[in-house]
Design an enzyme around this catalytic site. Structure first.
Site, short mmCIF file in Angstrom:
data_model
loop_
_atom_site.label_atom_id
_atom_site.label_comp_id
_atom_site.label_asym_id
_atom_site.label_seq_id
_atom_site.Cartn_x
_atom_site.Cartn_y
_atom_site.Cartn_z
N THR A 180 -11.47 38.13 17.02
CA THR A 180 -10.64 38.26 16.02
C THR A 180 -9.37 37.64 17.46
O THR A 180 -9.53 38.06 18.74
CB THR A 180 -9.99 39.37 16.61
N MET A 181 -8.40 36.49 16.50
CA MET A 181 -7.35 36.00 17.97
C MET A 181 -6.11 36.35 17.73
O MET A 181 -5.46 36.52 16.38
CB MET A 181 -6.88 34.57 17.65
N GLU A 182 -5.31 37.56 18.15
CA GLU A 182 -3.82 37.92 18.29
C GLU A 182 -2.74 37.05 18.78
O GLU A 182 -3.51 36.85 19.79
CB GLU A 182 -4.17 39.15 18.50
N SER A 183 -2.06 36.61 18.24
CA SER A 183 -0.19 36.10 18.69
C SER A 183 -0.01 37.59 19.33
O SER A 183 0.33 38.72 18.91
CB SER A 183 0.02 35.46 18.20
#
Length: 112
Positions: free
Chosen positions: A45-48
Site C-alpha cells: 500500500t502506498m500512502e501520500s
C-alpha cells in the site's frame, strides 16, 4: 525489493517511513487479504500526504499534482527495474527502453 528501489530513485519516497508489519487493524485491508488468501508475495500500500513533507527534497512544501505525477513516474521505473532484476533471463528489454529508464531516473520528472 521495490521499496528499496524506490528509496534510491524517488525523492518523495522514504524507506524510514515504511512498515512491513501486519497490524491487527490492517488485517482486513486488500493488501493483507491478497497476501494471505491468494499468496501474492509483493502486495503493498502506498500512502501520500496532502499536508506537506517533513523530510527530503520536499521538506516544508505542500504536495501537489506535479509531485504525485513524479512519484508515479518513479514508481513505473521501479517496477521496470524490479522486473529486470527478478527475472533477468526471461525478460530482455530493448536498449531504447533502458535509455528511457536511465533518462527518467536522472531527470527530476518535471511535469509541464
Amino acid at each position: 525489493a521495490l521499496p528499496k528501489i524506490l528509496s534510491q530513485t524517488a525523492p518523495a519516497f522514504c524507506m524510514g517511513s515504511c512498515s512491513f508489519v501486519v497490524e491487527k487493524s490492517k488485517e482486513s485491508t486488500a493488501r493483507v487479504v491478497v497476501w494471505r488468501e491468494i499468496g501474492v508475495q509483493r502486495s503493498y500500500t502506498m500512502e501520500s500526504t496532502l499536508c506537506g513533507c517533513d523530510q527530503g527534497k520536499y521538506k516544508g512544501l505542500q504536495i501537489g499534482t506535479r509531485e504525485l505525477e513524479e512519484m508515479g513516474a518513479k514508481f513505473c521505473v521501479g517496477l521496470l527495474r524490479l522486473k529486470r532484476i527478478s527475472s533477468p533471463l526471461e525478460y530482455s528489454l530493448p536498449s531504447s527502453l533502458l535509455d528511457i529508464e536511465n533518462e527518467l531516473i536522472e531527470s527530476s520528472c518535471k511535469v509541464t
